[in-house]
Design a protein around this motif. Structure first.
Motif, mmCIF file in Angstrom:
data_model
loop_
_atom_site.group_PDB
_atom_site.id
_atom_site.type_symbol
_atom_site.label_atom_id
_atom_site.label_comp_id
_atom_site.label_asym_id
_atom_site.label_seq_id
_atom_site.Cartn_x
_atom_site.Cartn_y
_atom_site.Cartn_z
ATOM 1 N N LEU A 91 -41.503 -34.453 28.920
ATOM 2 C CA LEU A 91 -40.926 -33.911 30.154
ATOM 3 C C LEU A 91 -40.230 -35.015 30.955
ATOM 4 C CD1 LEU A 91 -43.598 -31.317 31.331
ATOM 5 C CD2 LEU A 91 -41.533 -30.933 29.983
ATOM 6 N N LEU A 92 -39.684 -35.989 30.221
ATOM 7 C CA LEU A 92 -38.893 -37.066 30.809
ATOM 8 C C LEU A 92 -37.485 -36.999 30.226
ATOM 9 C CD1 LEU A 92 -41.371 -40.087 30.497
ATOM 10 C CD2 LEU A 92 -40.872 -38.780 32.572
ATOM 11 N N MET A 93 -36.498 -37.128 31.092
ATOM 12 C CA MET A 93 -35.103 -37.133 30.658
ATOM 13 C C MET A 93 -34.452 -38.436 31.101
ATOM 14 S SD MET A 93 -31.993 -34.472 31.586
ATOM 15 C CE MET A 93 -32.835 -33.101 30.813
ATOM 16 N N GLY A 94 -33.783 -39.105 30.189
ATOM 17 C CA GLY A 94 -33.075 -40.328 30.527
ATOM 18 C C GLY A 94 -31.690 -40.021 31.071
ATOM 19 N N VAL A 95 -31.277 -40.776 32.069
ATOM 20 C CA VAL A 95 -29.940 -40.637 32.652
ATOM 21 C C VAL A 95 -29.287 -42.006 32.692
ATOM 22 C CG1 VAL A 95 -28.560 -39.892 34.634
ATOM 23 C CG2 VAL A 95 -30.680 -38.684 34.074
ATOM 24 N N VAL A 96 -28.191 -42.147 31.960
ATOM 25 C CA VAL A 96 -27.442 -43.404 31.915
ATOM 26 C C VAL A 96 -26.246 -43.319 32.846
ATOM 27 C CG1 VAL A 96 -26.008 -44.884 30.456
ATOM 28 C CG2 VAL A 96 -28.150 -43.948 29.563
ATOM 29 N N LEU A 97 -26.122 -44.259 33.748
ATOM 30 C CA LEU A 97 -24.969 -44.324 34.639
ATOM 31 C C LEU A 97 -24.671 -45.783 34.935
ATOM 32 C CD1 LEU A 97 -26.114 -43.052 38.179
ATOM 33 C CD2 LEU A 97 -27.643 -43.877 36.426
ATOM 34 N N PRO A 98 -23.408 -46.144 35.086
ATOM 35 C CA PRO A 98 -23.076 -47.555 35.295
ATOM 36 C C PRO A 98 -23.498 -48.085 36.655
ATOM 37 C CG PRO A 98 -21.105 -46.203 35.423
ATOM 38 C CD PRO A 98 -22.212 -45.306 34.966
ATOM 39 N N TYR A 99 -23.339 -47.239 37.696
ATOM 40 C CA TYR A 99 -23.667 -47.661 39.059
ATOM 41 C C TYR A 99 -24.391 -46.531 39.773
ATOM 42 C CZ TYR A 99 -19.532 -50.305 37.620
ATOM 43 O OH TYR A 99 -18.618 -51.024 36.897
ATOM 44 N N SER A 100 -25.481 -46.842 40.441
ATOM 45 C CA SER A 100 -26.231 -45.817 41.171
ATOM 46 C C SER A 100 -25.702 -45.609 42.581
ATOM 47 C CB SER A 100 -27.718 -46.191 41.223
ATOM 48 O OG SER A 100 -27.895 -47.454 41.858
ATOM 49 N N ASP A 101 -24.930 -46.595 43.094
ATOM 50 C CA ASP A 101 -24.439 -46.502 44.472
ATOM 51 C C ASP A 101 -23.004 -45.995 44.559
ATOM 52 O OD1 ASP A 101 -23.276 -48.724 43.321
ATOM 53 O OD2 ASP A 101 -23.470 -49.998 45.104
ATOM 54 N N ALA A 123 -30.805 -34.164 39.167
ATOM 55 C CA ALA A 123 -32.120 -34.222 39.817
ATOM 56 C C ALA A 123 -32.544 -32.857 40.362
ATOM 57 C CB ALA A 123 -32.090 -35.258 40.945
ATOM 58 N N LYS A 124 -31.585 -32.081 40.827
ATOM 59 C CA LYS A 124 -31.898 -30.745 41.353
ATOM 60 C C LYS A 124 -32.502 -29.869 40.263
ATOM 61 C CE LYS A 124 -29.743 -26.721 43.549
ATOM 62 N NZ LYS A 124 -28.454 -26.134 44.030
ATOM 63 N N GLN A 125 -31.884 -29.877 39.094
ATOM 64 C CA GLN A 125 -32.403 -29.084 37.989
ATOM 65 C C GLN A 125 -33.703 -29.665 37.433
ATOM 66 O OE1 GLN A 125 -31.498 -26.126 36.637
ATOM 67 N NE2 GLN A 125 -30.033 -25.938 38.315
ATOM 68 N N ALA A 126 -33.823 -30.984 37.463
ATOM 69 C CA ALA A 126 -35.053 -31.620 36.990
ATOM 70 C C ALA A 126 -36.244 -31.164 37.819
ATOM 71 C CB ALA A 126 -34.916 -33.137 37.044
ATOM 72 N N LEU A 127 -36.042 -31.054 39.122
ATOM 73 C CA LEU A 127 -37.104 -30.599 40.019
ATOM 74 C C LEU A 127 -37.504 -29.162 39.706
ATOM 75 C CD1 LEU A 127 -38.844 -31.324 42.496
ATOM 76 C CD2 LEU A 127 -37.001 -30.425 43.936
ATOM 77 N N GLU A 128 -36.511 -28.320 39.461
ATOM 78 C CA GLU A 128 -36.789 -26.908 39.175
ATOM 79 C C GLU A 128 -37.485 -26.713 37.836
ATOM 80 O OE1 GLU A 128 -33.403 -24.366 39.579
ATOM 81 O OE2 GLU A 128 -32.902 -25.088 41.599
ATOM 82 N N HIS A 129 -37.223 -27.614 36.887
ATOM 83 C CA HIS A 129 -37.800 -27.479 35.547
ATOM 84 C C HIS A 129 -38.997 -28.400 35.319
ATOM 85 C CE1 HIS A 129 -33.906 -25.513 34.915
ATOM 86 N NE2 HIS A 129 -34.430 -24.971 33.836
ATOM 87 N N ASN A 130 -39.480 -29.012 36.396
ATOM 88 C CA ASN A 130 -40.659 -29.880 36.321
ATOM 89 C C ASN A 130 -40.445 -31.065 35.382
ATOM 90 O OD1 ASN A 130 -43.283 -30.566 37.177
ATOM 91 N ND2 ASN A 130 -44.201 -29.612 35.369
ATOM 92 N N TYR A 131 -39.234 -31.617 35.387
ATOM 93 C CA TYR A 131 -38.922 -32.819 34.616
ATOM 94 C C TYR A 131 -38.872 -34.022 35.544
ATOM 95 C CZ TYR A 131 -37.703 -31.322 29.864
ATOM 96 O OH TYR A 131 -37.759 -30.890 28.561
ATOM 97 N N LYS A 132 -39.115 -35.175 34.994
ATOM 98 C CA LYS A 132 -38.912 -36.431 35.709
ATOM 99 C C LYS A 132 -37.770 -37.190 35.037
ATOM 100 C CE LYS A 132 -43.535 -36.993 37.649
ATOM 101 N NZ LYS A 132 -43.973 -35.618 37.336
ATOM 102 N N LEU A 133 -37.050 -37.967 35.822
ATOM 103 C CA LEU A 133 -35.888 -38.688 35.317
ATOM 104 C C LEU A 133 -36.186 -40.178 35.154
ATOM 105 C CD1 LEU A 133 -33.083 -37.061 37.524
ATOM 106 C CD2 LEU A 133 -33.876 -36.355 35.252
#
Length: 319
Positions: free
Chosen positions: A60-70, A82-92
């Motif tokens: 129930l963990l999903m990886g998210v790759v992005l170059p910059y978080s800001d 993150a919105k869908q992760a919350l609804e599906h009880n996943y953590k990122l």
């Protein structure tokens, strides 16, 4: 460390009963449930999450790759995920790569070793063949047009959008048109460059390499862009800026030097961020949050799908 066999012995019940109580199974008598709960409290027992994950076959963990978080573009994609992760009880699990291949490979390696269930790559640096090699370990979703590939994609048509922006400026009388991007490599950047070259060839305009300015990511980069333009022998009369933050920086720098917009320099931004609305900057609105939500759902579902999102042109006072 206490295990469920120890709890069963302490409570005077079977291991199955303990397992049912821990996992909130409804068919357990109140007496046995209370005995198990007391044993849990007395022994300070904590559920072995890794064991639960192994039994379920999912973390129930999903990886998210992005170059910059800001960066606003990636922040909005992440917001949707993150919105869908919350609804599906996943953590990122976030991997900020700064476009370093080694960091992207770390994410792919975690997928390979079942430490995450799936992977969403918002912008990649690895070759697509490397991505494809890891599809056997779990779903991978890309934020670019990869139709024909056996991996899910969420994207907008950057070629078409760029052509529309160029044609609009041409109809406004502009012939010296430049553009600003984050990086020159990458599928989306190559689509934009192809659109630009085809546009120049179509109208038999001069192709000026100086008019393509990269490393444009943040507000402060707008001032750098303007300095580069002012140092050119033949300055562009219009710019397509693939980031509203940079567009706002250019507008602010122009105002400080009394350069008239759009009379002396027309500007089209991208993303339609709040700063574009506040500063009356013409922009293309990209449904980034919705795209993020879709990428999450594609990663959860094993079926390979491709979804193109449309963009909306918002005309304001900079063209």
């Amino acid at each position: 460390m206490t295990n469920i066999r120890d709890l069963a012995k302490m409570a005077g019940v079977s291991v199955t009963t303990v397992s049912r109580v821990i996992n909130n199974h409804p068919y357990v008598s109140e007496e046995k449930k209370n005995a198990v709960l007391k044993a849990i409290q007395d022994s300070n027992y904590h559920k072995n999450i890794n064991a639960v994950h192994l039994s379920r076959g999912k973390t129930l963990l999903m990886g998210v790759v992005l170059p910059y978080s800001d960066h606003p573009y990636f922040a909005l994609l992440l917001k949707g995920i993150a919105k869908q992760a919350l609804e599906h009880n996943y953590k990122l699990v976030l991997f900020q790569t700064d476009y370093m291949k080694s960091r992207e490979l770390e994410a792919l390696d975690m997928l390979k070793h079942k430490q995450i269930d799936s992977l969403v790559i918002c912008s990649r640096s690895c070759h697509v063949s490397t991505i494809e090699e890891h599809l056997q370990y779990g779903p991978i979703v890309l934020c670019e047009n990869m139709k024909g590939k056996e991996l899910s994609t969420t994207f907008i048509n950057h070629y078409k959008t760029f052509v529309n922006a160029l044609e609009y400026l041409y109809q406004k009388g502009h012939r010296n048109i430049g553009y600003c991007i984050g990086r020159k490599t990458g599928t989306n950047s190559r689509q934009r460059e192809l659109a630009y070259r085809n546009f120049v060839n179509k109208y038999q305009l001069e192709y000026n390499q100086e008019y393509i300015i990269d490393q444009c990511l943040y507000f402060e980069d707008g001032e750098k862009v303007l300095k580069r333009i002012l140092g050119m022998t033949n300055t562009p009369s219009a710019l397509i800026v693939t980031n509203d933050q940079v567009a706002a920086g250019i507008v602010t720098a122009c105002q400080s030097l009394d350069i008239s917009i759009p009379k002396q320099l027309a500007i089209i931004g991208f993303d339609n961020q709040p700063i574009a609305r506040m500063m009356n900057i013409t922009s293309f609105e990209l449904p980034l949050e919705e795209m993020g939500e879709n990428m999450f759902l594609q990663a959860v579902n094993a079926e390979v799908t491709h979804k193109e999102f449309s963009v909306q042109f918002i005309e304001r006072g900079t063209v």
